[in-house]
Write a protein that holds these residues in place. Structure first.
Motif, mmCIF file in Angstrom:
data_model
loop_
_atom_site.group_PDB
_atom_site.id
_atom_site.type_symbol
_atom_site.label_atom_id
_atom_site.label_comp_id
_atom_site.label_asym_id
_atom_site.label_seq_id
_atom_site.Cartn_x
_atom_site.Cartn_y
_atom_site.Cartn_z
ATOM 1 N N GLU A 64 0.822 -1.206 0.000
ATOM 2 C CA GLU A 64 0.000 0.000 0.000
ATOM 3 C C GLU A 64 0.857 1.256 0.000
ATOM 4 N N LEU A 65 1.893 1.293 0.808
ATOM 5 C CA LEU A 65 2.739 2.483 0.922
ATOM 6 C C LEU A 65 3.527 2.741 -0.358
ATOM 7 N N VAL A 66 4.092 1.688 -0.933
ATOM 8 C CA VAL A 66 4.894 1.843 -2.151
ATOM 9 C C VAL A 66 4.030 2.343 -3.305
ATOM 10 N N SER A 67 2.790 1.868 -3.383
ATOM 11 C CA SER A 67 1.912 2.266 -4.486
ATOM 12 C C SER A 67 1.511 3.736 -4.409
ATOM 13 N N ARG A 68 1.637 4.353 -3.235
ATOM 14 C CA ARG A 68 1.358 5.782 -3.066
ATOM 15 C C ARG A 68 2.700 6.499 -3.123
ATOM 16 N N SER A 69 3.077 6.939 -4.303
ATOM 17 C CA SER A 69 4.479 7.271 -4.601
ATOM 18 C C SER A 69 5.110 8.272 -3.640
ATOM 19 N N ALA A 70 4.434 9.335 -3.254
ATOM 20 C CA ALA A 70 4.925 10.297 -2.257
ATOM 21 C C ALA A 70 6.300 10.866 -2.589
ATOM 22 N N VAL A 71 6.624 10.981 -3.891
ATOM 23 C CA VAL A 71 7.913 11.580 -4.267
ATOM 24 C C VAL A 71 7.903 13.060 -3.889
ATOM 25 N N ASN A 72 8.957 13.482 -3.227
ATOM 26 C CA ASN A 72 9.082 14.873 -2.795
ATOM 27 C C ASN A 72 8.994 15.813 -4.004
ATOM 28 N N PRO A 73 8.213 16.904 -3.893
ATOM 29 C CA PRO A 73 8.137 17.858 -5.013
ATOM 30 C C PRO A 73 9.483 18.410 -5.445
ATOM 31 N N LYS A 78 4.576 14.524 -6.564
ATOM 32 C CA LYS A 78 3.303 15.162 -6.216
ATOM 33 C C LYS A 78 3.123 15.346 -4.714
ATOM 34 N N GLY A 79 4.059 14.873 -3.908
ATOM 35 C CA GLY A 79 3.950 15.059 -2.475
ATOM 36 C C GLY A 79 3.381 13.851 -1.740
ATOM 37 N N GLU A 80 3.041 14.054 -0.465
ATOM 38 C CA GLU A 80 2.808 12.949 0.453
ATOM 39 C C GLU A 80 1.355 12.723 0.854
ATOM 40 N N GLU A 81 0.410 13.545 0.377
ATOM 41 C CA GLU A 81 -0.941 13.552 0.917
ATOM 42 C C GLU A 81 -1.644 12.191 0.821
ATOM 43 N N ASP A 82 -1.578 11.530 -0.326
ATOM 44 C CA ASP A 82 -2.245 10.249 -0.500
ATOM 45 C C ASP A 82 -1.716 9.222 0.504
ATOM 46 N N VAL A 113 -1.226 21.745 0.183
ATOM 47 C CA VAL A 113 -0.715 21.512 1.529
ATOM 48 C C VAL A 113 0.204 20.299 1.533
ATOM 49 N N ARG A 114 1.177 20.343 2.416
ATOM 50 C CA ARG A 114 2.034 19.198 2.710
ATOM 51 C C ARG A 114 1.664 18.739 4.113
ATOM 52 N N GLY A 115 1.244 17.506 4.230
ATOM 53 C CA GLY A 115 0.677 17.030 5.478
ATOM 54 C C GLY A 115 1.711 16.583 6.498
ATOM 55 N N ASN A 116 1.482 16.950 7.744
ATOM 56 C CA ASN A 116 2.213 16.437 8.895
ATOM 57 C C ASN A 116 1.176 15.951 9.900
ATOM 58 N N LEU A 117 1.479 14.854 10.577
ATOM 59 C CA LEU A 117 0.495 14.265 11.480
ATOM 60 C C LEU A 117 1.163 13.825 12.776
ATOM 61 N N ILE A 118 0.481 14.105 13.899
ATOM 62 C CA ILE A 118 0.911 13.643 15.218
ATOM 63 C C ILE A 118 -0.183 12.732 15.763
ATOM 64 N N ALA A 119 0.196 11.551 16.217
ATOM 65 C CA ALA A 119 -0.763 10.608 16.803
ATOM 66 C C ALA A 119 -0.241 10.162 18.160
ATOM 67 N N ARG A 120 -1.151 10.031 19.112
ATOM 68 C CA ARG A 120 -0.767 9.639 20.468
ATOM 69 C C ARG A 120 -1.648 8.492 20.959
ATOM 70 N N SER A 204 6.351 15.439 6.467
ATOM 71 C CA SER A 204 6.610 15.650 5.044
ATOM 72 C C SER A 204 7.957 16.346 4.865
ATOM 73 N N GLY A 205 8.467 16.298 3.637
ATOM 74 C CA GLY A 205 9.587 17.141 3.245
ATOM 75 C C GLY A 205 10.941 16.822 3.810
ATOM 76 N N ALA A 206 11.123 15.666 4.438
ATOM 77 C CA ALA A 206 12.383 15.398 5.128
ATOM 78 C C ALA A 206 13.567 15.207 4.189
ATOM 79 N N LEU A 207 13.314 14.875 2.937
ATOM 80 C CA LEU A 207 14.423 14.629 2.011
ATOM 81 C C LEU A 207 14.992 15.901 1.408
ATOM 82 N N ALA A 208 14.317 17.041 1.623
ATOM 83 C CA ALA A 208 14.800 18.259 0.968
ATOM 84 C C ALA A 208 14.702 19.498 1.836
ATOM 85 N N ASN A 209 13.682 19.601 2.689
ATOM 86 C CA ASN A 209 13.473 20.853 3.409
ATOM 87 C C ASN A 209 12.748 20.582 4.719
ATOM 88 N N TYR A 210 13.483 20.615 5.826
ATOM 89 C CA TYR A 210 12.885 20.341 7.126
ATOM 90 C C TYR A 210 11.905 21.424 7.568
#
Length: 466
Positions: A64-73, A78-82, A113-120, A204-210
């Motif tokens: 599932e994760l690999v099929s949602r490409s999430a390549v950094n812009p 197209k980014g990480e949203e999917d 938007v570039r999504g970031n998520l916190i879960a507890r 999001s964005g860890a490969l290019a811009n923190y």
């Protein structure tokens, strides 16, 4: 660790008749804050046994994760949203209700938007003061797969061969995501309340811009981490699992612009070749290794590094002498040096090239990671992680620093101790990237052991001295 007679009797007879042996070593479970109770040991053994049987679930999650490409812009994607929406649905499936989105506006992607998520997930710490959380920061974005011809199969369709799963992102950073989700699934399936809180950060964005991911999260939620929390980044490691990263060199990228005078290759005397001047400057930058020659055995490699990496093309034809030449320098320096010192050395070398080549040279810093202190060997996250690794793998891990940059630098710069670890084959960002199913299981088991390295009500200070 000194054990009382009763605890030793329970561990020996319980281990002999009730519980499967978790690993080759016969050492007692690592619990730096107190002796392990019978109930706690049973819960841990239940989790370890459950995780051992999750090969099918690991493959399903990775697919599932690999099929949602999430390549950094930044890499043309197209980014990480999917991908983030899939993760969020999975968290809800496991009964996680404390979920918070901290999005970053980015006009380059379709949703803006570039999504970031916190879960507890709350642990069994009612009335405990202070509470402690095991934090697991991860990143969602993946690198561009590069030329399709370099891949044996489609980089965004998981391929499984024995213990290995092939696809872009399988190791960086899907392995961390899957290992963490496996732990949550095991807790949910066996209805076990963990002994401490669990916090997951999907960035999001860890490969290019923190600034898009972890820095944005820290800016929006500066109180996210408490002094007693354990923060573990599953983003760097060795194949044997015997290395804990506790430090990173400071990193900066410089852009150099050399300006000369354009001309025709048939009359080079009428122009000033910016390309050739730039080549001279690149060669002279080798002196930086001698100027900043101090070594620190904590790091691999033990010295600062300076590498010219990227150029921009300003020539219109093969017979054209370019007026401008642009290249970039990657600098990774030891804590003994500052970027002010590096900038002064760069200016001197550029001035010398200007005089010799009759060009104008300007440079600017286009990216910099903040200086961050070393996480000490006696930090609770390091000692607890080392104990969990030793229990699971039977090896005593070594500590070290790296020249690479992870989210750990940003968190350390904010004043918190962070350990980075993983059972990794280190195929990240390469064609035919792959990850081991067995390593996913081992990582999840180490996380489970790390949870039980803490007994509620006995937290010590995790971040003192920073």
């Amino acid at each position: 660790m000194r054990w009382g007679f009763l605890a030793a009797w329970i561990y020996f007879w319980g281990g002999l008749f009730l519980w499967p042996t978790p690993c080759a070593t016969a050492a007692p479970l690592y619990a730096p804050q107190g002796e392990v109770s019978l109930a706690v040991n049973r819960d841990l053994q239940t989790l370890l046994a459950y995780l051992e049987r999750q090969r099918g679930e690991i493959i399903a999650m990775q697919r599932e994760l690999v099929s949602r490409s999430a390549v950094n812009p930044e890499h043309g994607g197209k980014g990480e949203e999917d991908k983030l929406r899939w993760v969020e649905a999975k968290l809800e499936e496991y009964g996680i209700t404390d979920i918070e989105r901290l999005d970053y506006m980015d006009a380059r992607v379709s949703g803006k938007v570039r999504g970031n998520l916190i879960a507890r997930l709350p642990g069994e710490q009612a009335g405990a003061a202070p509470r402690r959380t095991l934090w697991l920061p991860m990143h969602l974005d993946v690198a561009s797969p590069g030329p399709a011809g370099n891949w044996i199969s489609d980089p965004f369709a998981l391929r499984v061969e024995g213990d290995l799963m092939y696809g872009r992102g399988t190791e960086d950073n899907n392995q961390a995501i899957v290992s963490s989700l496996l732990l949550l699934e095991a807790l949910n399936a066996r209805k076990i309340v963990p002994p401490m809180d669990i916090g997951l950060i999907f960035s999001s964005g860890a490969l290019a811009n923190y600034d898009i991911g972890i820095k944005h999260i820290l800016k929006m939620r500066p109180d996210i981490f408490a002094p007693d929390d354990l923060i573990l980044l599953l983003d760097y490691g060795s194949e044997s699992g015997d290395f804990i990263e506790v430090a990173e060199k400071s990193n900066a990228w410089y852009k150099f612009t050399i300006t000369g005078k354009e001309g025709h290759a048939s009359a080079p005397q009428d122009g000033v070749n910016a390309f050739e001047a730039g080549a001279e400057l690149v060669h002279s930058l080798r002196a930086l290794s001698k100027i900043f020659s101090e070594e620190d055995p904590l790091f691999v490699p033990p010295h600062s590094t300076f590498s010219a990496t990227l150029t921009e093309n300003y020539s219109s034809a093969i017979n054209h002498i370019p007026e401008q030449f642009v290249f970039y320098l990657d600098a990774r320096i030891l804590p003994a040096y500052t970027f002010e010192e590096v900038g002064s050395a760069l200016r001197e070398l550029a001035d010398d090239t200007e005089r010799r080549e009759r060009v104008d040279i300007r440079f600017e810093m286009v990216e910099q990671t903040p200086p961050a202190s070393v996480t000490p060997p006696d930090a609770p996250v390091v000692s607890a992680l080392a104990g969990a690794i030793e229990e699971q793998l039977g090896v005593k891990p070594r500590l070290g620093g790296i020249g690479g940059v992870t989210m750990a630098s940003s968190i350390r710069a904010a004043g918190f101790y962070v350990a980075a670890w993983g059972m990794l084959k280190n195929w990240r960002n390469k064609a035919n990237e792959h990850a081991s199913i067995k390593n996913h299981i081992i990582q999840a088991k180490v996380l489970a052991r790390l949870l039980y390295s803490y007994e509620p009500g006995n937290a010590d200070s995790g971040q003192s001295g920073q």
